[in-house]
Design a protein around this motif. Sequence first.
Motif, PDB file in Angstrom:
ATOM      1  N   GLU A  53       0.829  -1.207   0.000  1.00 23.46           N
ATOM      2  CA  GLU A  53       0.000   0.000   0.000  1.00 23.46           C
ATOM      3  C   GLU A  53       0.868   1.263   0.000  1.00 23.46           C
ATOM      4  O   GLU A  53       0.596   2.218  -0.729  1.00 23.46           O
ATOM      5  CB  GLU A  53      -0.929   0.005   1.208  1.00 23.46           C
ATOM      6  CG  GLU A  53      -1.841   1.231   1.246  1.00 23.46           C
ATOM      7  CD  GLU A  53      -2.827   1.167   2.393  1.00 23.46           C
ATOM      8  OE1 GLU A  53      -2.881   0.127   3.072  1.00 23.46           O
ATOM      9  OE2 GLU A  53      -3.524   2.154   2.610  1.00 23.46           O
ATOM     10  N   LYS A  81      -2.260  -1.394  -7.264  1.00 23.36           N
ATOM     11  CA  LYS A  81      -1.802  -2.238  -6.164  1.00 23.36           C
ATOM     12  C   LYS A  81      -1.440  -3.646  -6.652  1.00 23.36           C
ATOM     13  O   LYS A  81      -0.482  -4.259  -6.153  1.00 23.36           O
ATOM     14  CB  LYS A  81      -2.883  -2.322  -5.083  1.00 23.36           C
ATOM     15  CG  LYS A  81      -2.987  -1.080  -4.219  1.00 23.36           C
ATOM     16  CD  LYS A  81      -4.015  -1.245  -3.114  1.00 23.36           C
ATOM     17  CE  LYS A  81      -3.611  -2.300  -2.125  1.00 23.36           C
ATOM     18  NZ  LYS A  81      -4.560  -2.392  -0.995  1.00 23.36           N
ATOM     19  N   GLN A 287      -8.099  -1.351   4.740  1.00 19.87           N
ATOM     20  CA  GLN A 287      -7.910  -0.635   3.480  1.00 19.87           C
ATOM     21  C   GLN A 287      -9.000  -0.993   2.481  1.00 19.87           C
ATOM     22  O   GLN A 287      -9.500  -0.137   1.748  1.00 19.87           O
ATOM     23  CB  GLN A 287      -6.530  -0.950   2.893  1.00 19.87           C
ATOM     24  CG  GLN A 287      -6.263  -0.277   1.559  1.00 19.87           C
ATOM     25  CD  GLN A 287      -6.431   1.241   1.615  1.00 19.87           C
ATOM     26  OE1 GLN A 287      -6.136   1.862   2.630  1.00 19.87           O
ATOM     27  NE2 GLN A 287      -6.913   1.828   0.530  1.00 19.87           N
TER      28      GLN A 287
END
Length: 792
Positions: A53, A81, A287
């Motif tokens: 991240e 990502k 997240q």
Amino acid sequence: MRRQTLRSTTSTIDIYIKLAQYPILADRIRDRMREEVFKRGVVDEATFEAEVEQLALESQRREGVHDPYASEPPSVWHKRKARIRAFHTDFYFGYNLPAQLFDQIVREVRSQQPEQTAGPDLAFNPEVAPWSLLFKQGAIYESLPAGEREKVSHHLEEIKVVLIKGMISDQLPYIGVAKRVFTMDDLRRIYERRIGDGKIGGKAAGMLLAWKILQRCSVDTDLSLGEQISIPESYFVSTDLFYDFHRINNLERFLNQKYLPLDEIRAEYPSVVTAHLEGEFSAQFKQRLREVLKEVGDQPLIVRSSSLLEDNFGHAFAGKYQSHFCANQGNAEENLKELLDAIRLIYASSLNPDALLYRKQHNLIDYDERMAVLIQPVRGQRHGRYFFPTVAGVGFSNNPFRWHPKIRREDGFLRMVWGMGTRAVDRVSDDYPRMVALSHPRLRPETTAEAIHQYSQHYADVIDLKENRLATIPVHEALELDYPYLRYVCCESKEDYIQEILSAASLESTDDLVITFDTLVRDSNFVDLMRTTLNVLEEAYQTPVDIEFTLEIVPKYPQTNYKLHLLQCRPLSERIAGEAVTIPSDLPDEDVLFRTYDLIPDGKISGIRYIVFVDPRAYSTIGETSKRLELGRAIGRLNKILEAEEFIIMGPGRWGSANLELGVRVGYSDIFNTRALIEMSVAGSGGVPELSYGTHFFQDLVEGGIYSLPLHLQNPRSRFNWAFFEEAPNALARLSPADAGLGDTLKVIDASRVDPQKRLTILMDGSKDEAVGYLQKGDWRETEQQVSLSTF
């Protein structure tokens, strides 16, 4: 030309170059590489994902994205990502593990690679194949022309079954229906909305299956349900994360609470909740929820339990686990905390006393119950500072109660409220939903204007956007004259009649409005939509069902349109229709303890020795809240003391209500051993309003084999033998000495002490809406229970 081996000066670049030769297998190879990195202790998964991240955020800044949470769409962020995760995997593996291990992983993955085929033979075992392959192969099969697709239909069915069992449910009755209605695209959408690797749970499964049944019905028949019915956008927090949460926070010690005695479960539950609220989630999970919150924006959310057992084809678990509204009006971190706390509380509710008691009673206590969570935007509209749906409620495909002989049970039944549907499923303070028999929607239980006003909705549950919370408000606070759906929801209450609102322009601010939904239930489009929906689902499930829903009104000339948002669907437990009951006409007056009419089920109970009786007159004079609460606790103690005996409970008002003025506050765990609960209503003139039907409380009674029977004391046809109840000896002090001080209000009548040869028998004739309780002679030593229950 001789092929040269590709090499580089560093092991990481060497791995990258080699993986470039496997554009399809590279993801699976890297998955195995990460497994080795984590297993060998090079780095733990949480640290690895946190670094991914951070590297992704740094890459955004390098590329000129200066507001990482607003300037980049979620789909781009996920792609960013994924690429960073791939490069980071190469880095850790290349610098820490030998090249021979990489070559071994490549050989293993290549050896497992099956061939995809459009032919009739399947070249791999779906039970052990990667899901990516199942989705690809299933899509190939579904894209074939009809004739060719028929040849591979058995393979397509097997692929669907494997995915349904892995993602949704392993309940065989569910799978039997789901494999016929879900397409591969449907299953892929579920897969993409899943957070975690486990199942999405029963509530989510039931909602999705019902929606697909209704969509398919629209295609296969002339019914036009497809465009009128939808489900909310949903995110599924899968069951594996439930165990992860317990493992991370050392909460596994609570998972054996289910084997403790009920009293200990109750005593320890507050500490269970506290421990869960103090628990933490992984950085990766938090997240992912941040991304969900970005996608939904500032829409209010409902966070719902969706355990493996919930809403399945055997047991409904109605109201056993928690759901929470999140107003979602704070800043990003405030909204995230609210959402995480809602999930924590839902996890804790898997151990609440009522849920564990329910599991014990239905022989489910040894089942490995895991909790998934369903996150959805609330369906509704904003009106000033409040957010709420125009109509919400519950629907039943079979109506067990009739307040008029014309009503057809098979046409179904609705409980509707204005605002959040919580007031339709919970027993709330002095407030009533609109009850609608779909065979005769305009035929109300109430018959006078006074009764219609009294037994209407006076409060609404709404999202208060300004206060950032769920709130209960008087209806007049949000029911302004400029409310666009006023005439669908309300009528004007005059002195001795109820008048339809033809135009809001004719109203004054001082006019008395009452929520009736009269305009709505007069519209055949609405009634047909609800009746057809329930009938189609019952036919598909092969058993009665109930649903939770919200309704969107779309004014249109000349016909109003409606959009039904389906929130939940589950098989409905109901009593098996027993032998026909005939009430004798020659019962001796002195043996009849009560007669009651209206909202009567079918059935018979005999051999009742004990009557637990709360005197309505004495209860109404109690001034101390503490004494009323103690009465509820005393009922719970008697429920335990009399567990091996035949007994019923009688008392005033709406049992289970939070409002002590309206009835005795008990939970299902306080009364689950009783044969019947007789709620004594002191209703005013002109009506026989429902006492509990359709609530979660009522569903508990049905599944527990407990009859719920209303006794309307002010109905001129009803009878209650006050003399018997006043003069019969009180066995309370003998059975529960600690509760003897409540004897002025709480009485336990032992029929064997009144007459050793007599016991109480209750006959219920639903066809005539009549019930009678009378003392009957017999040899009661050999009496067995005479109630049966069907669950699906």
